[in-house]
Design a protein around this motif. Structure first.
Motif, short mmCIF file in Angstrom:
data_model
loop_
_atom_site.label_atom_id
_atom_site.label_comp_id
_atom_site.label_asym_id
_atom_site.label_seq_id
_atom_site.Cartn_x
_atom_site.Cartn_y
_atom_site.Cartn_z
N ARG A 191 0.83 -1.26 -0.06
CA ARG A 191 -0.18 0.08 0.02
C ARG A 191 0.88 1.33 -0.08
O ARG A 191 0.67 2.28 0.95
CB ARG A 191 -0.97 -0.01 0.94
CG ARG A 191 -1.81 -1.12 1.13
CD ARG A 191 -3.11 -1.04 2.20
NE ARG A 191 -3.84 -2.44 1.99
CZ ARG A 191 -4.86 -2.54 1.24
NH1 ARG A 191 -4.84 -1.46 0.30
NH2 ARG A 191 -5.32 -3.45 1.02
N SER A 192 1.70 1.17 -0.84
CA SER A 192 2.60 2.30 -1.02
C SER A 192 2.63 3.21 -2.17
O SER A 192 2.13 2.40 -3.26
CB SER A 192 4.25 1.82 -0.91
OG SER A 192 5.12 3.07 -1.00
N LYS B 271 7.69 0.07 3.43
CA LYS B 271 8.15 -0.34 2.36
C LYS B 271 7.57 -0.16 0.90
O LYS B 271 6.33 0.02 1.03
CB LYS B 271 8.06 -2.02 2.26
CG LYS B 271 8.65 -2.83 3.63
CD LYS B 271 8.44 -4.28 3.28
CE LYS B 271 8.33 -5.14 4.36
NZ LYS B 271 9.15 -4.53 5.49
N PRO B 272 8.25 -0.10 -0.16
CA PRO B 272 7.51 0.22 -1.48
C PRO B 272 6.91 -1.14 -1.80
O PRO B 272 7.25 -2.24 -1.23
CB PRO B 272 8.74 0.61 -2.32
CG PRO B 272 9.96 0.47 -1.74
CD PRO B 272 9.74 0.29 -0.31
N ASP B 273 5.96 -0.90 -2.98
CA ASP B 273 5.29 -2.14 -3.48
C ASP B 273 6.40 -2.78 -4.46
O ASP B 273 7.51 -2.03 -4.69
CB ASP B 273 4.04 -1.86 -3.99
CG ASP B 273 2.92 -1.32 -3.28
OD1 ASP B 273 3.38 -1.21 -1.91
OD2 ASP B 273 2.10 -0.73 -3.77
N ILE B 274 6.14 -4.10 -4.84
CA ILE B 274 7.10 -4.74 -5.60
C ILE B 274 6.35 -5.11 -6.76
O ILE B 274 5.49 -6.13 -6.37
CB ILE B 274 8.03 -5.73 -5.03
CG1 ILE B 274 8.80 -5.08 -3.77
CG2 ILE B 274 8.97 -6.37 -6.01
CD1 ILE B 274 9.44 -6.05 -2.95
N LEU B 275 6.85 -5.25 -7.91
CA LEU B 275 6.37 -5.88 -8.99
C LEU B 275 7.64 -6.82 -9.48
O LEU B 275 8.44 -6.33 -10.09
CB LEU B 275 5.95 -5.12 -10.15
CG LEU B 275 5.71 -5.72 -11.60
CD1 LEU B 275 4.48 -7.00 -11.48
CD2 LEU B 275 5.11 -4.91 -12.72
N THR C 220 13.18 6.71 3.16
CA THR C 220 13.21 5.41 3.66
C THR C 220 14.11 4.48 3.80
O THR C 220 13.82 3.53 4.44
CB THR C 220 11.80 5.18 2.98
OG1 THR C 220 11.98 5.29 1.34
CG2 THR C 220 10.60 5.98 3.24
N ILE C 221 15.02 4.54 2.98
CA ILE C 221 16.03 3.51 2.81
C ILE C 221 17.22 3.95 3.41
O ILE C 221 17.94 4.76 2.89
CB ILE C 221 16.29 2.84 1.62
CG1 ILE C 221 15.15 2.71 0.53
CG2 ILE C 221 17.06 1.67 1.41
CD1 ILE C 221 14.24 1.55 1.03
#
Ligand code: TPP
Length: 630
Positions: free
Chosen positions: A247-248, A272-276, A355-356
């Motif tokens: 949900r980022s 966390k970012p989403d990932i594809l 964020t990282i």
């Protein structure tokens, strides 16, 4: 635990911890693969080892090591034209050798299915470059599946086989070094060997045309391009892509092994970012990517090596009018080396410092391990050859050209033999170029025996035909040593059993080479003399510098009952502290103490005695029985 061969043929479903390369072989079996071909090269030789663990009579498919990757690809293609599901596997740069055949495959109808398994090598762990073979997929209109771990290797091979059979088109399964070598627990399906097999040859020109000449090139190309579109729909239906929704507003697009590094870096982070994660980097699955872009403000593309995903995704976003901020490679270093968790962390921190977090500094190791350059094994015949040949060359002035194989290591101190290296089989051609307008500096090329058959012969024919003045040294050790001792045409065996050897010398004679010298490399003085004679001829000549691979020989000796380890030792009274054994012959078994004395490491020494002749004082002596020389 079952033996590997037995495990691979298990009929009931089971789970086991296996390497990616092993999981691949089980997938081949379950998919009904009938023909598998290869030429050895890291990171793929364990695929062959897993196949060879199945006794020949029980192997559900035919397997061969072909003379090179192009031939291997052609054999697999031919088998698929007869209706057999076929697979060829080889290392990254192998595709350059196979390319002339490979780029045609997608234009033709491979009725049995054809899977091309590539062992790419980001980080150049065991290759002369880290080429990104996704470019070849695009250039040849061949879909490419990219697993991240052994479980996916297993699943994706079966998907690739299925798709290839359904479409009659080749599919690439792109593995990378650590996907091949990683181990994990994989859940395998059951397998029932077919009660009866119909292996009757089904080749029919009506399935073609199979002659891609002018009139056919356009329709065939259209067919390949249409095939890519169908594959794009197929991949969407199969649900092979993975979306992790945190949900980022930020997202990461990645594929293959890089996914594991991303998960590692994000593991404990909030926000966390989403990932594809894409299963298929080519053709790009436009629907999955468009949906992902459209639902995020910012997308970072994380791909090892080149920017093929980045270019495709940016073009797609442009065409669709999407305003998502897309961040690809930002620094030169992003193009280089493996995407380890540390590297991925550095890249993500640069993109999203809010964020990282950066890497936490690791305290320096109190005793860093000193770098250990690769070196020839104790007893290696190549060492004796270099030592002897060096004596025949003018101290400065000779130009020496290396080829690929264990003997490549001769470029190091103290031998400094083979100062140019390109790719397999290139030494004679390069040496021919170096011989032009050159009456003053003798040119010597080296070539291994497996490489002789792989790609060495055309350069030799060229040197003969165009009358180049050089001496070629064929380093004949009877095996493909560097990749793990696979047999070749002169070994007298193929992967399936004994066969008539095709001796290097006979091939050279057949080609009409007039000046052929041949000697065991342990006879160093004679080899020096032959080399001088060869160079004096001032025309094309070949020296076959022969000695069996001592690693293989010693390994086989150790398996025999009554085997006794043998060593040499230093007669300290005689030792004149000349240090030729350490400095010139440089067998790793010798070391020099602070007081100048020389000792022999008994863990390393195999007692072959090739060093005895290198000590002017005669201080190296055999201990106990005669040395372990073939
Ligand atoms: C095109 C290509 N295919 C495969 C390899 C992997 N490879 C590295 S060395 C080598 C063979 C070496 O065998 P040989 O020429 O007999 O030399 P040896 O190692 O036995 O001295 C191979 C196949 C490669 N580097 N390039």
């Amino acid at each position: 635990m079952k033996q590997m061969g037995e495990m691979l043929l298990t009929r009931a479903a089971f789970a086991e911890i296996v390497m990616g390369n092993t999981a691949l072989v089980r997938a081949m079996i379950e998919a009904g693969t009938r023909v598998v071909t290869s030429y050895p090269g890291s990171p793929t030789p364990e695929i062959a080892a897993a196949i060879q663990s199945i006794p020949l009579a029980e192997r559900p498919f035919y397997f061969e090591f072909s003379t090179n990757e192009k031939v291997a690809a052609e054999v697999a293609f031919g088998a698929s034209l007869n209706g057999h599901l076929a697979t060829v596997f080889f290392k990254s740069v192998g595709l350059n050798v196979a390319a002339d055949a490979f780029v045609q495959f997608s234009l033709l109808h491979c009725i049995g299915g054809l899977v091309i398994v590539l062992g790419d090598d980001p980080g150049a762990n065991s290759s002369q470059n880290e080429q990104d073979n996704r470019h070849y997929a695009r250039m040849s209109y061949t879909p490419i599946l990219e697993p991240a771990n052994p479980a996916e290797v297993y699943r994706y091979y079966k998907e690739a086989a299925h798709l290839s059979q359904a479409m009659g088109k080749p599919i690439i399964l792109r593995l990378t070094t650590h996907v091949c070598h990683a181990k994990e627990r994989v859940a395998f399906d059951g397998w029932t060997p077919p009660l009866q097999r119909d292996d009757s040859p089904r080749f029919d020109p009506a399935n073609g045309p199979y002659i891609p000449l002018t009139a056919q090139v356009f329709p065939k190309k259209r067919e390949a391009l249409e095939g890519l579109r169908r594959v794009e729909h197929w991949i969407d239906e199969r649900g092979l892509h993975q979306v992790i929704d945190n949900r980022s507003p930020r997202g990461i697009v990645t594929s293959g092994m890089v996914m594991l590094s991303v998960l590692d870096v994000l593991a404990d982070l909030p926000g966390k970012p989403d990932i594809l994660k894409l299963a298929m980097p080519y053709p790009l699955p436009t629907r999955a990517i468009t949906d992902f872009l459209a639902s995020h403000d910012e997308v970072k593309i994380l791909e090892e090596l080149d920017d093929t995903l980045e270019l495709g995704i940016k073009a797609l976003a442009f065409d669709r009018g999407l305003t998502t901020r897309i961040v690809g490679k930002e620094d030169l270093e992003d193009w280089v080396g493996e995407y380890t968790p540390d590297k991925v962390r550095d890249i993500l921190h640069r993109t999203w410092p809010d964020t990282i977090p950066p890497r936490t500094a690791v305290p320096a190791s109190p005793a860093p391990v000193p770098p250990r350059p690769a070196q020839m094994c104790p007893g290696c015949g190549h060492r004796s050859a270099f030592h002897a040949i060096k004596q025949a060359l003018p101290t400065d002035g000779a130009i020496t050209v290396a080829d690929i194989g264990c003997h490549t290591l001769g470029f190091q101190e103290p031998y400094r033999m083979g100062e140019v290296l390109l790719c397999m089989g290139a030494s004679t051609g390069i040496a021919s170029g170096l011989a032009l307008f050159n009456d003053t500096r003798p040119v010597v090329a080296f070539l291994g025996d497996s490489t002789f058959f792989h790609a060495g012969i055309p350069g030799i024919i060229n040197a003969l035909f165009n009358q180049h003045n050089l001496t070629l040294v064929v380093m004949e050790n009877g095996t493909t040593a560097m990749t793990g001792h696979q047999d070749h045409a002169a070994s007298g065996r193929n992967v399936n059993g004994p066969v008539e050897a095709i001796p290097v010398r006979r091939v050279l004679e057949g080609l009409g080479v007039q000046h052929i010298f041949e000697i065991d490399t342990y006879r160093q003085k004679e080899l020096t003399g032959l080399m001088r004679q060869a160079l004096e001829l001032k025309t094309f000549s070949v020296v076959i510098a022969r000695h069996p691979c001592m690693l293989l020989f010693t390994r086989n000796q150790r398996k025999k009952s009554g085997y006794q380890a043998r060593h040499v030792q230093i007669d300290q009274e005689r030792c004149a502290r000349i240090h030729a054994c350490v400095q010139e012959f440089a067998c790793p078994s010798f070391s020099r103490g602070a007081d100048g004395s020389v000792t022999v490491n008994r863990e390393l020494c195999i007692g072959d005695g090739s060093c005895l002749q290198t000590c002017p004082a005669g201080a190296i002596i055999r201990s106990g029985q005669e040395g372990g020389t073939p």
